[in-house]
Every structure is written in structure tokens, then in C-alpha cells.
Design a protein around this motif. Structure first.
Motif, PDB file in Angstrom:
ATOM      1  N   GLN A 126       3.722  -7.137 -20.099  1.00  0.00           N
ATOM      2  CA  GLN A 126       2.946  -7.987 -21.006  1.00  0.00           C
ATOM      3  C   GLN A 126       1.459  -7.658 -20.906  1.00  0.00           C
ATOM      4  O   GLN A 126       0.894  -7.586 -19.807  1.00  0.00           O
ATOM      5  CB  GLN A 126       3.162  -9.464 -20.668  1.00  0.00           C
ATOM      6  CG  GLN A 126       2.332 -10.427 -21.498  1.00  0.00           C
ATOM      7  CD  GLN A 126       2.799 -10.511 -22.939  1.00  0.00           C
ATOM      8  OE1 GLN A 126       3.991 -10.601 -23.212  1.00  0.00           O
ATOM      9  NE2 GLN A 126       1.854 -10.462 -23.867  1.00  0.00           N
ATOM     10  N   VAL A 127       0.840  -7.488 -22.057  1.00  0.00           N
ATOM     11  CA  VAL A 127      -0.613  -7.340 -22.156  1.00  0.00           C
ATOM     12  C   VAL A 127      -1.123  -8.480 -23.023  1.00  0.00           C
ATOM     13  O   VAL A 127      -0.665  -8.651 -24.153  1.00  0.00           O
ATOM     14  CB  VAL A 127      -1.003  -5.984 -22.769  1.00  0.00           C
ATOM     15  CG1 VAL A 127      -2.500  -5.936 -23.054  1.00  0.00           C
ATOM     16  CG2 VAL A 127      -0.603  -4.843 -21.844  1.00  0.00           C
ATOM     17  N   THR A 128      -2.051  -9.257 -22.469  1.00  0.00           N
ATOM     18  CA  THR A 128      -2.629 -10.379 -23.205  1.00  0.00           C
ATOM     19  C   THR A 128      -4.136 -10.216 -23.227  1.00  0.00           C
ATOM     20  O   THR A 128      -4.765 -10.093 -22.169  1.00  0.00           O
ATOM     21  CB  THR A 128      -2.258 -11.718 -22.567  1.00  0.00           C
ATOM     22  OG1 THR A 128      -0.829 -11.831 -22.506  1.00  0.00           O
ATOM     23  CG2 THR A 128      -2.822 -12.875 -23.373  1.00  0.00           C
ATOM     24  N   SER A 167       4.143  -0.706 -15.343  1.00  0.00           N
ATOM     25  CA  SER A 167       3.296  -1.585 -14.552  1.00  0.00           C
ATOM     26  C   SER A 167       1.892  -1.535 -15.130  1.00  0.00           C
ATOM     27  O   SER A 167       1.581  -0.650 -15.932  1.00  0.00           O
ATOM     28  CB  SER A 167       3.284  -1.167 -13.080  1.00  0.00           C
ATOM     29  OG  SER A 167       2.766   0.147 -12.941  1.00  0.00           O
ATOM     30  N   GLY A 168       1.066  -2.485 -14.714  1.00  0.00           N
ATOM     31  CA  GLY A 168      -0.334  -2.469 -15.109  1.00  0.00           C
ATOM     32  C   GLY A 168      -0.729  -3.468 -16.170  1.00  0.00           C
ATOM     33  O   GLY A 168      -1.906  -3.582 -16.508  1.00  0.00           O
ATOM     34  N   GLY A 169       0.235  -4.202 -16.708  1.00  0.00           N
ATOM     35  CA  GLY A 169      -0.113  -5.206 -17.701  1.00  0.00           C
ATOM     36  C   GLY A 169      -0.840  -6.382 -17.075  1.00  0.00           C
ATOM     37  O   GLY A 169      -0.955  -6.486 -15.852  1.00  0.00           O
ATOM     38  N   GLY A 170      -1.346  -7.264 -17.931  1.00  0.00           N
ATOM     39  CA  GLY A 170      -2.044  -8.432 -17.422  1.00  0.00           C
ATOM     40  C   GLY A 170      -2.862  -9.104 -18.488  1.00  0.00           C
ATOM     41  O   GLY A 170      -2.705  -8.841 -19.685  1.00  0.00           O
ATOM     42  N   LEU A 171      -3.743  -9.988 -18.029  1.00  0.00           N
ATOM     43  CA  LEU A 171      -4.633 -10.742 -18.917  1.00  0.00           C
ATOM     44  C   LEU A 171      -6.035 -10.168 -18.809  1.00  0.00           C
ATOM     45  O   LEU A 171      -6.551  -9.985 -17.698  1.00  0.00           O
ATOM     46  CB  LEU A 171      -4.628 -12.211 -18.514  1.00  0.00           C
ATOM     47  CG  LEU A 171      -5.615 -13.133 -19.224  1.00  0.00           C
ATOM     48  CD1 LEU A 171      -5.302 -13.219 -20.711  1.00  0.00           C
ATOM     49  CD2 LEU A 171      -5.589 -14.528 -18.582  1.00  0.00           C
TER      50      LEU A 171
END
Length: 119
Positions: free
Chosen positions: A114-116, A7-11
Motif C-alpha cells: 500500500q502507498v498512501t 516492500s517499501g510502501g507506506g504513508l
């Protein structure tokens, strides 16, 4: 059976920070993070030994990323600072089912987060 949940991914904008978490169940030893960007090979990012006393990092993330673990909470973390667009990828939590550091292969993989990083 070991299960891993990231958890913890993002933009985030370039220069920003994110903290990934990997909650695990079952017995694990060395754990770490890999990543895979579109049209690129999967690559190692960081690993941490069973007791957390030894770590290793991909050269391009040294000084920016920090891996840690809290075995009392069955969680591994990846603090990512000074993020760059080239850090954009799906990040996978991994775990070894046997002792040893570092490991050539990992027995368990999470689903990825996903990390963006936007420029």
C-alpha cells in the motif's frame, strides 16, 4: 516457480518520496509495477526489460518515477518522487515468464504493497 515479494510502501505527504522493492526468486524476464486505487481499474505503472536497458512508463508518472533492477540481487525497484495524492494505490510487482518487451500479460504477481499519499 517465481515468487515476488514487495516492500517499501507506506504513508507519505504530497511531494515526498518512496522507494518500492520487489524481491524475486526464479527465472524472470520483463518485470514491472501495476497499481490499483479504490474503486478504480488496475493500471500499468512501469516496466523494465530483462537486462534493464529498456523501460516504459505510464504518462502521468514520467519524470517522477524510475524503475530499475539489479539481477545480481534479484530485485526490482520503483523510485517514486514528487508523489501526489492520486498516486495512492496498492502497488503490485509483476513478472513475465517468457521473453518479450513489452508484454500484454504477466505470469506472476506479488501480493501488493500500500502507498498512501496525503495532501
Amino acid at each position: 516457480q517465481v515468487q515476488l515479494t514487495e516492500s517499501g510502501g507506506g504513508l507519505v505527504q504530497a511531494g515526498g518520496s518512496l522507494k518500492l522493492s520487489c524481491a524475486y526468486s526464479g527465472r524472470t524476464y520483463t518485470m514491472g509495477w501495476f497499481r490499483q486505487a479504490p474503486a478504480k481499474e488496475r493500471e500499468f505503472v512501469a516496466i523494465i526489460s530483462w537486462r534493464g536497458e529498456v523501460t516504459d512508463y505510464l504518462n502521468s508518472v514520467k519524470g517522477r518515477f524510475t524503475i530499475s533492477r539489479d539481477n545480481t540481487k534479484n530485485t526490482v525497484f520503483l523510485q517514486m518522487n514528487s508523489l501526489k495524492p492520486e498516486d495512492t494505490a496498492v502497488y503490485y510487482c509483476v513478472a513475465a515468464g517468457t521473453l518479450g518487451f513489452p508484454k500484454q500479460t504477466y505470469d506472476y504477481w506479488g501480493q501488493g504493497t500500500q502507498v498512501t499519499v496525503s495532501s
